[in-house]
Design a protein around this motif. Structure first.
Motif, PDB file in Angstrom:
ATOM      1  N   ILE A 158       0.858  -1.178   0.000  1.00  0.00           N
ATOM      2  CA  ILE A 158       0.000   0.000   0.000  1.00  0.00           C
ATOM      3  C   ILE A 158       0.900   1.235   0.000  1.00  0.00           C
ATOM      4  O   ILE A 158       1.665   1.457   0.945  1.00  0.00           O
ATOM      5  N   ILE A 159       0.822   2.007  -1.066  1.00  0.00           N
ATOM      6  CA  ILE A 159       1.584   3.248  -1.186  1.00  0.00           C
ATOM      7  C   ILE A 159       0.624   4.398  -0.944  1.00  0.00           C
ATOM      8  O   ILE A 159      -0.378   4.543  -1.664  1.00  0.00           O
ATOM      9  N   VAL A 160       0.890   5.203   0.059  1.00  0.00           N
ATOM     10  CA  VAL A 160       0.047   6.359   0.359  1.00  0.00           C
ATOM     11  C   VAL A 160       0.805   7.631  -0.008  1.00  0.00           C
ATOM     12  O   VAL A 160       1.889   7.890   0.522  1.00  0.00           O
ATOM     13  N   ILE A 161       0.227   8.406  -0.919  1.00  0.00           N
ATOM     14  CA  ILE A 161       0.815   9.695  -1.285  1.00  0.00           C
ATOM     15  C   ILE A 161       0.039  10.790  -0.566  1.00  0.00           C
ATOM     16  O   ILE A 161      -1.169  10.960  -0.784  1.00  0.00           O
ATOM     17  N   ASP A 162       0.725  11.526   0.312  1.00  0.00           N
ATOM     18  CA  ASP A 162       0.090  12.687   0.927  1.00  0.00           C
ATOM     19  C   ASP A 162       0.302  13.873  -0.011  1.00  0.00           C
ATOM     20  O   ASP A 162       1.424  14.293  -0.270  1.00  0.00           O
ATOM     21  N   ASN A 163      -0.803  14.439  -0.503  1.00  0.00           N
ATOM     22  CA  ASN A 163      -0.753  15.475  -1.537  1.00  0.00           C
ATOM     23  C   ASN A 163      -0.671  16.875  -0.910  1.00  0.00           C
ATOM     24  O   ASN A 163      -1.541  17.717  -1.117  1.00  0.00           O
ATOM     25  N   ARG A 166       5.276  11.837   1.267  1.00  0.00           N
ATOM     26  CA  ARG A 166       4.664  13.164   1.278  1.00  0.00           C
ATOM     27  C   ARG A 166       5.164  14.014   0.126  1.00  0.00           C
ATOM     28  O   ARG A 166       6.368  14.203  -0.041  1.00  0.00           O
ATOM     29  N   SER A 167       4.220  14.526  -0.656  1.00  0.00           N
ATOM     30  CA  SER A 167       4.555  15.465  -1.719  1.00  0.00           C
ATOM     31  C   SER A 167       4.525  16.877  -1.153  1.00  0.00           C
ATOM     32  O   SER A 167       3.687  17.200  -0.314  1.00  0.00           O
ATOM     33  N   LYS A 168       5.427  17.725  -1.612  1.00  0.00           N
ATOM     34  CA  LYS A 168       5.468  19.110  -1.137  1.00  0.00           C
ATOM     35  C   LYS A 168       4.480  20.007  -1.872  1.00  0.00           C
ATOM     36  O   LYS A 168       4.328  21.180  -1.530  1.00  0.00           O
ATOM     37  N   ILE A 169       3.822  19.449  -2.896  1.00  0.00           N
ATOM     38  CA  ILE A 169       2.852  20.223  -3.665  1.00  0.00           C
ATOM     39  C   ILE A 169       1.678  19.331  -4.030  1.00  0.00           C
ATOM     40  O   ILE A 169       1.847  18.128  -4.255  1.00  0.00           O
ATOM     41  N   ASN A 170       0.483  19.908  -4.027  1.00  0.00           N
ATOM     42  CA  ASN A 170      -0.700  19.158  -4.425  1.00  0.00           C
ATOM     43  C   ASN A 170      -0.683  19.022  -5.940  1.00  0.00           C
ATOM     44  O   ASN A 170      -0.956  19.981  -6.667  1.00  0.00           O
TER      45      ASN A 170
END
Length: 318
Positions: free
Chosen positions: A44-49, A75-79
């Motif tokens: 399960i890969i969770v990308i926090d946008n 965690r991405s630094k940008i949506n």
């Protein structure tokens, strides 16, 4: 530089996106783990946008407490939106046979759903995408399938097309009793053959929030002659748009994506006809509902991608 070579192939990489809805995401991960047996290998890969810091911290704590070896949080630094967020997840995924793009505001209902989706794909050579039937939070039927966008669909509308051409435009509100070929399924749960998805280049990241799933299914059909299926004997709950609040900005985004999609798949003339149609329609609508002047203006200037919400995102330094 560290090696990024991935030697072991797993069955399924589940990719989720979180945007300020951490509790939904935590519950979604739990439901996947609880409904998946050891007979299938998955992650399960969770990308926090680029969620707010408090939401991200809640998510990180929740994922850590699950103590699941197969769960990874990035965690991405940008949506970057839906399509690009999922593509970021693909970059962190292990080599796999299938991707499962799953909205975070969903819950697994059918036991061992991932395995059963995998088994269907393996016995159906012309399938590139499949999906369970969507339910609402009360476990009632929710529309899961849709028709490819076109001038016909936008002007004549779905119910008329379903009445006039039932074999081409399947009834979206019908309860089906067997696996059924459809134009496309909602992006809240898409189980996709990884090699097919990789072959067409994945999601079109020009699309920020809408029409990504339709675009993928259309390209899979055009390029590979592979189909999308609804599997009604499997089910999942979708709370629907938990992280998206409906407002005029979202309506504008939806129409910008639609016009981009039409031009991409049908060319300049279809794009222009639909642009004129919507310009006239929303001119009169905005007289009655002044808030729609913004939407009319977008059509007046050609609904360019430069007006997409994607262009308004800022880098989050929290």
């Amino acid at each position: 530089m560290a090696s990024n070579i991935r030697l072991t192939m797993i069955d399924v990489s589940c990719i989720l996106i979180n945007y300020n809805t951490s509790q939904y995401t935590i519950d979604c991960i739990k439901s996947i783990i609880e409904n998946t047996r050891d007979t299938i290998s998955y992650e399960i890969i969770v990308i926090d946008n680029a969620s707010k810091l408090d939401d991200y911290k809640t998510l990180k704590t929740g994922v850590d407490q699950l103590n699941a070896a197969q769960a990874k949080l990035v965690r991405s630094k940008i949506n970057v939106g839906f399509g690009a967020g999922n593509m970021l997840g693909v970059q962190y995924a292990s080599t796999c046979k299938y991707y499962a793009f799953i909205n975070n505001d969903t819950l697994q209902v059918s036991e061992n759903c991932l395995l059963r989706l995998k088994e269907f794909m393996e016995r159906t050579p012309d399938a590139a995408v499949c999906s369970p039937q969507m339910l609402d939070e009360h476990k009632k039927f929710r529309v899961t399938i849709d028709h490819f966008s076109s001038i016909q669909r936008e002007i004549l509308r779905r119910p008329l097309l379903e009445t006039l051409f039932p074999s081409t435009y399947l009834n979206r509100k019908k309860t089906y009793d067997k696996p059924t070929k459809v134009h496309y399924v909602q992006g809240s749960f898409m189980f996709i053959d990884a090699s097919d998805f990789d072959h067409i280049g994945g999601f079109d990241t020009n699309l920020f929030l809408y029409y990504e799933e339709s675009d993928v299914s259309r390209r899979l059909l055009k390029q590979l002659k592979k189909y999308t299926y609804l599997l009604p004997d499997l089910e999942y709950i979708h709370y629907k748009s938990a992280s998206i609040k409906k407002n005029i900005a979202i309506k504008i985004e939806q129409k910008i994506a639609l016009l981009y999609y039409i031009k991409k798949h049908f060319g300049w003339l279809h794009h222009k006809i639909l642009l004129i149609y919507y310009s006239i329609r929303y001119f009169f609508t905005s007289i009655i509902k002044p808030q729609y002047w913004q939407l009319f203006y977008i059509f007046l200037i050609g609904a360019p991608l430069s007006k997409s919400l994607k262009q308004k995102q800022k880098i989050n330094q929290e």
